[in-house]
Design a protein around this motif. Sequence first.
Motif, short mmCIF file in Angstrom:
data_model
loop_
_atom_site.label_atom_id
_atom_site.label_comp_id
_atom_site.label_asym_id
_atom_site.label_seq_id
_atom_site.Cartn_x
_atom_site.Cartn_y
_atom_site.Cartn_z
N PRO A 237 -7.97 -4.21 2.35
CA PRO A 237 -7.19 -4.23 1.10
C PRO A 237 -7.17 -2.84 0.49
O PRO A 237 -8.00 -2.50 -0.35
N LEU A 238 -6.22 -2.02 0.91
CA LEU A 238 -6.16 -0.63 0.47
C LEU A 238 -5.09 -0.45 -0.59
O LEU A 238 -4.05 -1.10 -0.56
N GLU A 239 -5.35 0.46 -1.51
CA GLU A 239 -4.37 0.82 -2.54
C GLU A 239 -3.42 1.88 -2.03
O GLU A 239 -2.23 1.85 -2.30
N SER A 240 -3.98 2.87 -1.34
CA SER A 240 -3.19 4.01 -0.92
C SER A 240 -3.91 4.81 0.16
O SER A 240 -5.15 4.85 0.19
N ASP B 260 -0.02 1.50 8.63
CA ASP B 260 0.41 0.10 8.47
C ASP B 260 -0.68 -0.85 8.97
O ASP B 260 -0.97 -1.87 8.34
N ALA C 94 -3.52 -1.02 6.58
CA ALA C 94 -3.18 -1.84 5.41
C ALA C 94 -3.30 -3.33 5.72
O ALA C 94 -3.58 -4.13 4.84
N SER D 207 -9.25 2.32 -2.46
CA SER D 207 -9.37 0.87 -2.32
C SER D 207 -10.19 0.31 -3.47
O SER D 207 -10.79 1.07 -4.24
N MET E 135 0.84 -1.20 0.00
CA MET E 135 0.00 0.00 0.00
C MET E 135 0.87 1.25 0.00
O MET E 135 1.81 1.35 0.78
N LYS E 136 0.56 2.19 -0.90
CA LYS E 136 1.26 3.47 -0.88
C LYS E 136 0.77 4.29 0.31
O LYS E 136 -0.42 4.29 0.62
N GLN E 137 1.68 4.98 0.98
CA GLN E 137 1.22 5.88 2.04
C GLN E 137 2.05 7.16 2.05
O GLN E 137 3.25 7.14 1.78
#
Lengths: 81, 81, 132, 132
Positions: C74-77, C67, C70, C100, C1-3
Amino acid sequence: MTVEVTFWSYFADLAGAASGKFDVPVGTSVEELLGSVYRSHPRLSALRNSTLVAVGVEYQGGSYLLQPGDAVSLFPPVQGG
Amino acid sequence: MTVEVTFWSYFADLAGAASGKFDVPVGTSVEELLGSVYRSHPRLSALRNSTLVAVGVEYQGGSYLLQPGDAVSLFPPVQGG
Amino acid sequence: MKQEILITTEAIDGPALAAARASGPGMGAVVHFLGVVRGSEEGASIAAIDYTAFVPMAEAQFRKLLDEAARRWPLESVRVVHRLGVVRVGEPSLWMEVVSPHRAEAFDACRWIIDEMKRVVPIWKRAVPVVP
Amino acid sequence: MKQEILITTEAIDGPALAAARASGPGMGAVVHFLGVVRGSEEGASIAAIDYTAFVPMAEAQFRKLLDEAARRWPLESVRVVHRLGVVRVGEPSLWMEVVSPHRAEAFDACRWIIDEMKRVVPIWKRAVPVVP
């Protein structure tokens, strides 16, 4: 009176037309109208349990009594979003 | 060893300083350190039940044993957003 | 996951932040939250809120929250921006974006991160009264 | 409560829509939702979704939903944009904004409007397959 029935989404494909006109007495119920529609368009009748009915821009059930000027729409479950 | 304790938000006002240094033995617990802090800064002790404690950038409870280089922060409940 | 986590005294420009989003193939839902300073605090009119933070710990705690989010969904960013310093009434103090595949997890994760932030991220506020 | 409903074949520009928000004195929370077309539908890769609608009824049903949301929650404003026609993968088909004093009602109202939309607003989709 003549009631115009519009078929939306894939109901138009199944009906083979985007709309149809049906001659029914004033005060005919939506349920009775659907009987006429299904006789003309038998492929739609298989989906009757998932068919939504609107008169004008409001949902109506089978017991709604049609009046002159009412426009009826039949369509499958909606899928916006 | 000398432990630097930083007071955040209105804890700095109550302490009359943004931070203070405390001489304690290696292995002193956070709880024991707080005893020293409260003796030096009695106005903070009234808020001990709502005081949050961090060592470095992690929250720690009273039983944490302090090591050389540990930096301690004391602050009131957080209010971000 | 981007953060991305940003704690800044700069004004938050939500539209510019939204426009800078990278699109991903699994992206189906984007939820933005903007927290705006309201004109009253505990019944009294205020002019602004002055935010302070223990910045390195605030960043570390935000990272732990993202974190954990995530792991839970199910997250993308996830991107979070929190402003510090004097934030006037009507201006945003917090901006968050969760991306997401489906909307339920985007909404759930966004609310959860905000709720947890208000519990663990060391940021504090002080009301700035209206000067008559 | 202010409300705006737009059903359009124009591309949705979320940042521009967000930038056009009027600020109100009771505004404390802004939630945006963006629904984006994903690259697969029921397991098959797609290029786009073609949306059609019974537009006057879709507008009327959205209005009823927004009126009901205004009765259920203390909202400042709700804006909804739904795109029609071919919307390619990665592009948004739905944009929504809910503004309220506090975040709980903004999240609750936004989710409720989307859930109800998917039940009553006459919009349909057809997957546009990837042409090899």
